[in-house]
Design a protein around this motif. Structure first.
Motif, PDB file in Angstrom:
ATOM      1  N   LYS A  44       4.375   1.691   9.170  1.00  0.00           N
ATOM      2  CA  LYS A  44       5.394   1.839   8.128  1.00  0.00           C
ATOM      3  C   LYS A  44       4.863   1.386   6.778  1.00  0.00           C
ATOM      4  CE  LYS A  44       9.382   1.514  11.155  1.00  0.00           C
ATOM      5  NZ  LYS A  44      10.449   0.663  11.694  1.00  0.00           N
ATOM      6  N   LYS A  45       4.157   0.273   6.777  1.00  0.00           N
ATOM      7  CA  LYS A  45       3.576  -0.235   5.524  1.00  0.00           C
ATOM      8  C   LYS A  45       2.546   0.745   4.978  1.00  0.00           C
ATOM      9  CE  LYS A  45       1.632  -4.517   3.644  1.00  0.00           C
ATOM     10  NZ  LYS A  45       1.249  -5.892   3.999  1.00  0.00           N
ATOM     11  N   THR A  46       1.697   1.262   5.855  1.00  0.00           N
ATOM     12  CA  THR A  46       0.682   2.221   5.422  1.00  0.00           C
ATOM     13  C   THR A  46       1.346   3.491   4.893  1.00  0.00           C
ATOM     14  OG1 THR A  46      -0.936   1.323   6.975  1.00  0.00           O
ATOM     15  CG2 THR A  46      -1.344   3.542   6.162  1.00  0.00           C
ATOM     16  N   ALA A  47       2.396   3.972   5.563  1.00  0.00           N
ATOM     17  CA  ALA A  47       3.105   5.174   5.115  1.00  0.00           C
ATOM     18  C   ALA A  47       3.727   4.960   3.727  1.00  0.00           C
ATOM     19  CB  ALA A  47       4.169   5.566   6.133  1.00  0.00           C
ATOM     20  N   GLN A  48       4.300   3.782   3.486  1.00  0.00           N
ATOM     21  CA  GLN A  48       4.857   3.473   2.166  1.00  0.00           C
ATOM     22  C   GLN A  48       3.765   3.550   1.098  1.00  0.00           C
ATOM     23  OE1 GLN A  48       6.559  -0.444   2.395  1.00  0.00           O
ATOM     24  NE2 GLN A  48       8.348   0.233   3.566  1.00  0.00           N
ATOM     25  N   LEU A  49       2.607   2.984   1.415  1.00  0.00           N
ATOM     26  CA  LEU A  49       1.506   2.986   0.451  1.00  0.00           C
ATOM     27  C   LEU A  49       0.973   4.398   0.230  1.00  0.00           C
ATOM     28  CD1 LEU A  49      -0.153  -0.283   1.679  1.00  0.00           C
ATOM     29  CD2 LEU A  49       0.735   0.112  -0.632  1.00  0.00           C
ATOM     30  N   HIS A  50       0.803   5.171   1.297  1.00  0.00           N
ATOM     31  CA  HIS A  50       0.347   6.557   1.148  1.00  0.00           C
ATOM     32  C   HIS A  50       1.323   7.346   0.269  1.00  0.00           C
ATOM     33  CE1 HIS A  50      -2.360   6.608   4.993  1.00  0.00           C
ATOM     34  NE2 HIS A  50      -2.973   6.064   3.961  1.00  0.00           N
ATOM     35  N   ALA A  51       2.624   7.163   0.493  1.00  0.00           N
ATOM     36  CA  ALA A  51       3.635   7.868  -0.293  1.00  0.00           C
ATOM     37  C   ALA A  51       3.554   7.503  -1.777  1.00  0.00           C
ATOM     38  CB  ALA A  51       5.034   7.571   0.252  1.00  0.00           C
ATOM     39  N   ALA A  52       3.099   6.289  -2.063  1.00  0.00           N
ATOM     40  CA  ALA A  52       2.947   5.836  -3.451  1.00  0.00           C
ATOM     41  C   ALA A  52       1.562   6.178  -4.021  1.00  0.00           C
ATOM     42  CB  ALA A  52       3.197   4.326  -3.537  1.00  0.00           C
TER      43      ALA A  52
END
Length: 103
Positions: A44-52
């Motif tokens: 989830k943390k990685t997905a948030q960062l990828h989205a940003a």
């Protein structure tokens, strides 16, 4: 470079172990004990960062040959007793490669 501890960045709810904002590269150290049951949280943390728009390098600690569950991001496996200079060199090489690909 000075290191002041975990850093917060826009687009991610929790602090990053190491953030290189100018490059939009995050480095997370996932220790065996704290991350053996945290793959969903790590993803989830990685997905948030990828989205940003961030690239995420995840150093995944192994324990006696046992690997943590696979997660998103650029994975670097590290034995718990691996020489810190060798590990740092591997991560710096990855960062340099990401910089070249972005240029």
């Amino acid at each position: 470079m000075d290191y002041d501890g975990p850093q917060r960045v826009s687009g991610c709810r929790s602090a990053l172990d190491l953030a290189l904002p100018d490059l939009k590269i995050a480095v997370e150290y996932d220790g065996w004990y704290w991350h053996m049951d945290a793959a969903d949280r790590d993803d989830k943390k990685t997905a948030q960062l990828h989205a940003a728009g961030w690239s995420v390098i995840r150093i995944r600690e192994t324990s006696r040959g046992r690997e943590l569950p696979a997660v998103q991001g650029i994975l670097v496996l590290a034995e718990f007793n691996e020489d810190a200079n060798i590990l740092a060199s591997r991560v710096i090489t990855l960062i340099a490669g990401l910089r070249q690909n972005a240029a």
